[in-house]
Design an enzyme around this catalytic site. Structure first.
Site, short mmCIF file in Angstrom:
data_model
loop_
_atom_site.label_atom_id
_atom_site.label_comp_id
_atom_site.label_asym_id
_atom_site.label_seq_id
_atom_site.Cartn_x
_atom_site.Cartn_y
_atom_site.Cartn_z
N HIS A 52 -29.89 42.95 -10.86
CA HIS A 52 -28.79 42.85 -11.81
C HIS A 52 -29.32 42.99 -13.23
CE1 HIS A 52 -27.54 40.83 -8.11
NE2 HIS A 52 -26.31 41.07 -8.45
N HIS A 283 -23.75 45.83 -13.77
CA HIS A 283 -23.87 44.45 -13.29
C HIS A 283 -24.92 44.29 -12.20
CE1 HIS A 283 -22.67 40.40 -12.10
NE2 HIS A 283 -22.85 40.82 -10.87
N GLU A 430 -16.33 15.72 -4.69
CA GLU A 430 -17.45 15.72 -3.75
C GLU A 430 -18.46 16.82 -4.06
OE1 GLU A 430 -14.25 15.97 -2.86
OE2 GLU A 430 -13.77 14.03 -1.96
N HIS A 492 -9.11 14.07 8.77
CA HIS A 492 -10.17 13.17 8.31
C HIS A 492 -11.20 12.87 9.40
CE1 HIS A 492 -7.53 12.82 4.94
NE2 HIS A 492 -8.18 11.82 4.39
#
Lengths: 680, 680
Positions: A52, A283, A430, A492
């Protein structure tokens, strides 16, 4: 210079005209330093025919200002504890990092390494890999992770500065991030944490080049990024990323800010490339020979590929020594610092004397008290011993403190007024938590542990993977580890999460069966300096199964918890909350005259590392039965083709835990029945 | 009423005083309707002794305004295609949803169901589960997912409205989200997508109660949430969530907005609970008998548990019929609509006539042309057949279009001016993409497919899990599926990702070996209406291995690609890019006089569903060798205890792909050597 491209680009690419204006300005020394980064990026990507170039070419100017005037580092000692941390969150622009390391005189990286960019065994890997060179602070590439690592690093600095004082710990964390980093969800969590904790020594240089792989960022995003960061409480600046003075002014302001700072560096991706600048074409692939040469022409760069004119190299090396004096002063301060030994020990990741005696005493107590506790509660009891004994342990939870039992009485919370606190309320973030914990561990001097439900390991998975890849001591306390969670239901209940984590290389997944094993697994997790751990813990109470504390039996990953009374006719192998079911089943079977052994298997990875003969002895020759309230994926390894698995076959359900165990047939009775069927 | 708590709460909880002021206001009819939700939430959680009463109690007022005056639905037909979609993103507050469904007269949910809240087989599961009741639009609980689902639903509406016209498709999407939803990273991706596409028919009611499980949100967040949403281009409002008129005014404004709207509903969590209101104490557990009774007293509610006064029930049922007239008009419009059949077919998830003929013709052509292509390119060729043939297919990529090969020539891009477009530039937002795709599928009428690198499945994993749990037809095109990715290195090389996905129940993971298998797997993925698929595709070119197009051999998950020339002495089992290595190895072995079969195993899940005898016949009795450029976790199932696995044992490295295959010993030569060793 004026010859390389028309002032008005026929393709209508406005970046070309802007580029022409910049290239027409007088060439300063720092521009030449920046150009050195550009051409090395061009040359390395060209030689590898992969990589890149656009990002290093675009950000070379801003990065040069940072590396030569602001970043505190001494190329002679890249692991100097009080160095500023630099994180290339946009890891695909790795040549920017390698070019800087080489130019500034770091040992262990030379032109040969750059010529081997993206080749096997090269320091200069496709993306920066922690461990390949001591100055690479973290592995980046998966977007947004570096930014969140940096938040953790800045938190570690804040904390250690409070613990050891500013004379030992007083450094900044700098990040170069791209549009991708800021589009990823993790950037929200990380930036919000940084804003909340007012991490003013954190500065992000956003490569605001307006281009991503699919084209203009405007195709996919209409965000007002700086307004967004203001909403997190950050200071924001916008500068021309090719204007060295403007960048310096913004960095100056950042060093005085009472809040974290983001600087939008408006840049032209692939700067200097005559046709590909400002486009996605620069890129992610080599410019091609003609475009590469034309870019060098545009810069007025005449040196051969990978060659750097002496004056430029000398200037860069001087920049690499700029903070050598600061380092020497720091070493003097360290030498006479009252906490010298403790600081060095903590930064080396060594545990303090005496911690193991405390842990052993706690285990001896457990052998006596034989408590019936959920392993999440046993974990908290273990932490009550470990956290006071190991000042590096910094805990936290993603808003489930009372459920994860991760807090320890008397240990203060990490806050803006009290950064010496060692408990972090991470919020419902999280992913940000796990990635910031990687940064905490990478910074050194702290050992982070988290808390959330096991099923939410999925939210953290990209960061857990990187902890494993970087071999960082990051400990995840993941409770409610099965259908034993009960009423919250299938969303869950982690049925596939356990095997899903066991597949990650270097990650040790512990699933202890009782308080004793929980204490053992905690010891193993903190002792292991070179890799992450998951502790999968029950919501529900579990009886004590182990009554002697001498040997850490979990250290071998699996062991015979109860041998058969005669020649084994069945071996029941279980983990965590199902081990006591196996013990119950064994009792029935033994009473029926079927000599049955029970094997506890708290850590598959450690068991896998034992020698063949030990494993064969533990697992035995008799028919094997696996019992685990999860999917059986992977169990064949221990059970053999002929084994029987008692566990889940799909998602869970919403009901009280006991009803679910019965409903899904994960009981002592079902185990007994399976053994009877098998033995005929 | 004035007796239940002092006006100034001795605990210093300011919510109590605010609550007192609200409770002192005259009780309106809509307050009574809202109270019915509150008491049912209290009663159900109390009876289950488990659940989250605080959110329904706090949001009952705003939700009642929505359900009685704005949400377009007819309780008599909860699957009416042009209904408004309602998503309870804060899924833990499930009793709000169940109470509304019961009160408004939906069939299939009665007081018995509410009394069985969180019990086995109850419609009223701990979190809303898609499929448990036809009015439950999506499974929520993992925070932030519902919000992102809603973005996908609103995109589906926008698209289908463009396809079929406003007379058939003209509805809104409403979300109730909590602080947790907005702290999760996925909220950033989802909100940014919604802002970019100006999804003005999307409205989020944010339960701005300032409380999360660990305590005040201020412990963890200093975000200016509304400013943040403004940065995404959303309209924002702030109201007292207990002021029905204010909420109505804000909802009114939302229906007129040209942008998505978020309304911060300032609420008191656990509203009416005399001591727990405004505290985390009301969030996630039963109030307790005394507090529950006192809350009812405060509301002036005298009916027995689970009993609703007749007038209130009647009002709610009237609300449930409010849009019955709209539905009848809509049915009339549908009856005479030119696209009636196509609309009904699309909404039923049935594929159009003729699609399979096109697909079969394409496969016949492949049998002739035998192209050597990367399977990602083969996938694009398959899409060139499927996308025009199946107008429901809507593709996209998370900024890797050119790498994932997910676009199809001539298929326009989904944009604000052209919502009929069927290609979505998702931006660098894998998680938001996957969760929005779940919403697209849940809405119905479209079949979404994505694109990113396989390794970034980790970023999408929570959403992929939910697609599997909800059995939604969501197809993920995940390319660069091994070390064959090459230079980008270990961060981008999915060594554990394949087994990590195979553990997810209901998810079919396809890893085709050549262009023919890729076409077959694509057909299987679009044909399977009741579950998600992953297509793991190579970056590198692969030779054609299959030369006849009659039978879709991938449909059985695994098959004998090349039988041994004599009695089998070895069976080589491989997937994807390693099948051709197995074929090369077979050639050598056969030449050496070792009859060797090659088994291609493109889909483990389908192979697992075949009968035992077919599997035994395919896998054979001879020693088995597995070849896959991934970790061997799970392969024991097919190889047996005695099998040999040729694959990865840890993370990859940065180098050209060919070098890596050699370095890690995943070659035809290594396979031949392993067979020789084994056969002695």
């Amino acid at each position: 210079m004026a010859s390389i491209a028309p002032t008005i680009d026929p393709s209508g690419n406005p970046a070309i005209a802007a580029q022409q204006r910049i290239l027409a300005l007088p060439v300063t020394e720092t521009r030449r330093l920046a150009d050195a980064i550009r051409v090395l990026a061009i040359d390395a990507v060209e030689k590898a025919n992969s990589g890149h170039p656009g990002m290093p070419m675009g950000m070379a100017d801003a990065a040069t200002v940072l590396f030569t005037k602001y970043l505190k580092y001494d190329a002679a000692d890249p692991r100097w504890a009080d160095r500023d941390r630099f994180v290339l969150s946009a890891g695909h622009g790795s040549m920017l990092l390698y070019a800087w390391l080489y130019l500034s005189g770091h040992a262990g990286i030379g032109t040969d390494d750059l010529k081997n960019f993206r080749k096997l065994h090269s320091v200069a890997a496709g993306h920066p890999e922690f461990g390949e060179h001591p100055a690479i602070e973290t592995t980046t590439g998966p977007l947004g992770q570096g930014l969140a690592n940096a938040v953790g690093m800045a938190m570690a600095e804040r904390h250690l500065s409070a613990r050891f004082g500013k004379s030992l710990v007083d450094h900044r964390t700098w990040v170069i991030a791209g549009d991708g980093c800021l589009m990823e969800g993790i950037s929200h969590e990380a930036a919000s944490i940084a804003g909340h904790f007012k991490l003013n020594k954190l500065t992000v240089l956003w490569d605001d080049n307006g281009i991503s792989i699919d084209g203009d960022v405007s195709i996919t995003s209409s965000d007002d990024v700086l307004k967004r960061f203001q909403s997190y409480g950050w200071a924001v600046k916008r500068v021309d990323g090719h204007d060295h003075e403007a960048v310096a002014k913004a960095l100056d302001a950042a060093t005085r800010s009472s809040r974290p700072t983001i600087i939008a560096c408006k840049t032209i991706i692939g700067f200097a490339a005559p046709t590909k600048a400002g486009t996605a074409g620069s890129h992610g692939s080599a410019l091609g020979k003609a475009e590469a040469q034309a870019a060098k022409d545009a810069l007025g760069w005449t040196a051969a590929p990978f060659e750097i004119p002496e004056d430029i190299k000398a200037s860069w090396e001087a920049a690499g020594r700029r903070s050598a004096g600061s380092r020497r002063s720091w070493l003097k301060r360290l030498a006479k610092h009252a906490q010298k030994a403790d600081f060095e020990r903590a930064m080396a990741g060594k545990l303090p004397d005496g911690w193991h005696e405390s842990a052993a005493a706690y285990r001896a107590e457990l052998a006596e008290s034989k408590p019936k506790l959920a392993t999440r509660v046993s974990s908290q009891k273990a932490l009550h011993t470990l956290v006071p004994a190991i000042p590096e342990l910094i805990g936290g939870s993603a808003d489930l403190t009372g459920s994860n039992n991760t807090n320890v009485q008397g240990i203060p919370v990490f806050t803006v007024p009290n950064p010496a606190g060692r408990y972090i309320h991470w919020g419902i973030r999280e992913h940000g938590m796990a990635a910031a914990m990687n940064g905490l561990a990478l910074h050194g001097g702290v050992i982070p542990y988290s808390g959330t439900f096991l099923v939410f390991a999925d939210y953290m998975r990209p960061a857990i993977r990187l902890a494993a890849l970087m071999r960082q001591r990051v400990i995840h306390v993941l409770t409610h580890d099965s259908i034993g969670l009960g009423e919250d239901g299938p969303t869950h209940q982690p049925v596939e999460t356990l095997p899903g984590l066991r597949v990650i290389p270097n990650l040790y997944v512990y699933r202890p069966a009782d308080a004793m094993e929980t204490a053992e697994c905690w010891e193993l997790a903190v002792q292991r300096a070179d890799g992450p751990a998951v502790l999968a813990l029950s919501r529900q109470n579990l009886p004590a199964l182990r009554f002697e504390a001498g040997e850490n039996k979990s250290a071998r990953g699996g062991y015979v918890l109860a041998e058969a009374s005669g020649e084994r006719r069945a071996t029941l192998i279980a983990t965590g909350s199902e081990v006591h079911l196996a013990m119950q089943a064994r009792e029935t079977l033994e009473a029926e005259g079927i000599p049955t052994a029970v094997v506890s298997l708290p850590c598959w990875e450690l068991f896998g590392l034992q020698d063949e003969s030990y494993r064969a002895q533990v697992l035995g020759e008799a028919p094997r039965f696996g019992i685990e309230a999860a999917l059986g994926f992977g169990w064949d390894r221990w059970l053999g083709q002929d084994g029987t698995f008692i566990g889940m076959t799909g998602f869970g359900a919403s009901a009280p835990a006991e009803d679910l165990y019965k409903h899904f047939g994960i009981t002592a009775e079902a185990t007994v029945a399976a053994v009877r069927r098998k033995l005929g």
